[in-house]
Design an enzyme around this catalytic site. Sequence first.
Site, PDB file in Angstrom:
ATOM      1  N   GLU A 146      34.211 -54.220 -22.828  1.00 30.75           N
ATOM      2  CA  GLU A 146      34.766 -53.189 -21.681  1.00 30.75           C
ATOM      3  C   GLU A 146      34.652 -53.746 -20.525  1.00 30.75           C
ATOM      4  OE1 GLU A 146      33.553 -49.484 -24.420  1.00 30.75           O
ATOM      5  OE2 GLU A 146      32.916 -49.657 -22.512  1.00 30.75           O
ATOM      6  N   CYS A 159      32.920 -53.331 -12.776  1.00 30.07           N
ATOM      7  CA  CYS A 159      31.524 -53.334 -13.610  1.00 30.07           C
ATOM      8  C   CYS A 159      31.731 -54.128 -14.791  1.00 30.07           C
ATOM      9  CB  CYS A 159      31.395 -51.673 -14.087  1.00 30.07           C
ATOM     10  SG  CYS A 159      30.048 -51.595 -15.453  1.00 30.07           S
ATOM     11  N   CYS A 184      24.878 -55.551 -27.585  1.00 30.84           N
ATOM     12  CA  CYS A 184      23.350 -55.364 -27.008  1.00 30.84           C
ATOM     13  C   CYS A 184      22.275 -55.325 -28.212  1.00 30.84           C
ATOM     14  CB  CYS A 184      23.511 -54.252 -25.804  1.00 30.84           C
ATOM     15  SG  CYS A 184      21.937 -54.443 -24.995  1.00 30.84           S
ATOM     16  N   CYS A 209      18.577 -49.181 -26.729  1.00 31.23           N
ATOM     17  CA  CYS A 209      18.231 -48.147 -26.017  1.00 31.23           C
ATOM     18  C   CYS A 209      18.905 -46.833 -26.456  1.00 31.23           C
ATOM     19  CB  CYS A 209      18.576 -47.911 -24.514  1.00 31.23           C
ATOM     20  SG  CYS A 209      17.969 -49.488 -23.603  1.00 31.23           S
ATOM     21  N   CYS A 217      21.889 -44.990 -25.211  1.00 30.56           N
ATOM     22  CA  CYS A 217      23.125 -45.708 -24.801  1.00 30.56           C
ATOM     23  C   CYS A 217      23.975 -46.038 -26.139  1.00 30.56           C
ATOM     24  CB  CYS A 217      22.580 -47.132 -24.191  1.00 30.56           C
ATOM     25  SG  CYS A 217      24.032 -48.203 -23.831  1.00 30.56           S
ATOM     26  N   CYS A 231      28.995 -46.803 -20.876  1.00 33.59           N
ATOM     27  CA  CYS A 231      28.895 -47.777 -21.652  1.00 33.59           C
ATOM     28  C   CYS A 231      29.277 -47.660 -23.311  1.00 33.59           C
ATOM     29  CB  CYS A 231      27.429 -48.085 -21.609  1.00 33.59           C
ATOM     30  SG  CYS A 231      27.146 -49.800 -21.456  1.00 33.59           S
TER      31      CYS A 231
HETATM   32  N1  SAH Z   1      21.349 -53.880 -20.088  1.00 29.79           N
HETATM   33  C1  SAH Z   1      21.374 -53.734 -18.489  1.00 29.79           C
HETATM   34  C2  SAH Z   1      22.997 -53.299 -18.082  1.00 29.79           C
HETATM   35  C3  SAH Z   1      23.868 -52.467 -18.914  1.00 29.79           C
HETATM   36  S1  SAH Z   1      23.440 -50.501 -19.052  1.00 29.79           S
HETATM   37  C4  SAH Z   1      20.511 -52.470 -18.209  1.00 29.79           C
HETATM   38  O1  SAH Z   1      19.924 -51.935 -19.127  1.00 29.79           O
HETATM   39  O2  SAH Z   1      20.233 -52.028 -17.175  1.00 29.79           O
HETATM   40  C5  SAH Z   1      23.908 -49.932 -17.511  1.00 29.79           C
HETATM   41  C6  SAH Z   1      23.292 -48.670 -16.865  1.00 29.79           C
HETATM   42  O3  SAH Z   1      24.052 -47.863 -17.779  1.00 29.79           O
HETATM   43  C7  SAH Z   1      21.846 -48.779 -17.456  1.00 29.79           C
HETATM   44  O4  SAH Z   1      21.156 -48.424 -16.514  1.00 29.79           O
HETATM   45  C8  SAH Z   1      22.085 -47.788 -18.626  1.00 29.79           C
HETATM   46  O5  SAH Z   1      20.725 -47.243 -18.895  1.00 29.79           O
HETATM   47  C9  SAH Z   1      23.049 -46.832 -18.486  1.00 29.79           C
HETATM   48  N2  SAH Z   1      23.596 -46.118 -19.343  1.00 29.79           N
HETATM   49  C10 SAH Z   1      23.872 -46.367 -20.488  1.00 29.79           C
HETATM   50  N3  SAH Z   1      24.398 -45.480 -21.578  1.00 29.79           N
HETATM   51  C11 SAH Z   1      24.441 -44.587 -20.606  1.00 29.79           C
HETATM   52  C12 SAH Z   1      24.739 -43.091 -20.934  1.00 29.79           C
HETATM   53  N4  SAH Z   1      25.007 -42.678 -22.063  1.00 29.79           N
HETATM   54  N5  SAH Z   1      24.847 -42.269 -19.932  1.00 29.79           N
HETATM   55  C13 SAH Z   1      24.361 -42.488 -18.652  1.00 29.79           C
HETATM   56  N6  SAH Z   1      23.819 -43.784 -18.292  1.00 29.79           N
HETATM   57  C14 SAH Z   1      23.850 -44.571 -19.431  1.00 29.79           C
END
Ligand code: SAH
Length: 388
Positions: free
Chosen positions: A120, A138, A145, A149, A152, A374
């Site tokens: 994406e 972005c 990944c 997390c 995420c 994401c």
């Molecule tokens: N791996 C890297 C970059 C990708 S995620 C990182 O962790 O920073 C980019 C940002 O989006 C990160 O801060 C992540 O924690 C956040 N993010 C992912 N899923 C999300 C969600 N459902 N709601 C809000 N923020 C989210």
Amino acid sequence: MTDAVNMATDAAVDVATADEVKLATPAPSLVGLTRPELSAVVAGLEVPERQRNMRVGQLWRWMYNRGATGFEEMSDLGKELRHRLCESHSVARPAIATTQRSTDGTIKWLLRLSDGNEIEMVYIPDQDRDGKDYGALCMSSQVGCTLNCRFCHTGTMPMVRNLTPGEILGQFMLARDCLDDWPTDDGQRRISTIVMMGMGEPLLNYDNVAQALNIIMDNAGIALSRRGITLSTAGVVPAMERCGRELRVNLAVSLHAVRDEVRDILVPLNRRYPIAELMQACRDYPSANNARRITFEYVMLQEVNDSLEDARELVRLLAGLPAKINLIPFNPWPGAPYECSSNNRIHRFAKLLNDAGYSAPIRTPRGRDIMAACGQLKSASEKTAARR
Ligand code: SAH
């Protein structure tokens, strides 16, 4: 899940057929190659040694300054070389599988790579004081990944591989094509900043991300300033110093919790690099200073990480660091184990940080109608395919 899919169908969607997508992924692309790699390509096409540097310089300008999408238009390359390049190579970018336009101007693309994997990319527009458009792009660094997390959506996807330099840079080139944003040296461009915040962990694909960003920053090509580039990491501590020393881009850190017990769950990478080590790596980050602060991202999860006690602990952790905080309202996805904090809780959290002297904007959700968080578009596309 139904809510999310309904929202997606409400927004404007262009879907390419499988055949159209296939046609758009031809011979090996020169996009993403370094100058020495390009030199090897022209050497293989029988360009004499004394001409190689000149040819590489010409290719570089056509690709990265003018945004050429084919060799035919590269008028100064010489007929013979143009012909050979047409037969053997391309300047292809990733193919567009779907484009979604949000009512707020956000554009989200689902891109298909030459092996069929999907990633994406999102463009988030803004306007300056004179009403001129500019915005942030972005970009993704990996297919899927490995970090998982908990909040995420990308972490729930099975397929993972690193993107190549060409696939990373190709995202940028494609966005400029779509926004009619070439050539580089024609005044202010619409894409003014890049955030490496799409799918994947950029510091687990450091070499390829660095190669793509170095080409993007190269003055003879796209020439985007390193101040306009932000790399976001979940905290891959051993790679942070190198990133700050070699790339010197802005750093964003996905902190999301202030105690190891909580962060171990939200960001499992914390079990390897706990908060104290992560904060030390931030203090040691080479190009951080008051003019270039580190951004700490903090996703607001109802009654998980959003208490006043958490806010106070955050202030304590950040003491002495050039920092700003981005409070991100959790963007829910189907089956997510969390809820977004209430407005009240977000605002009192922000107020405590502001009173302690920190800038802590609450990031307004953009592109909600097209699921611009994401991993969400890719997942919806897979579900539609499965239903078919
Ligand atoms: N791996 C890297 C970059 C990708 S995620 C990182 O962790 O920073 C980019 C940002 O989006 C990160 O801060 C992540 O924690 C956040 N993010 C992912 N899923 C999300 C969600 N459902 N709601 C809000 N923020 C989210």
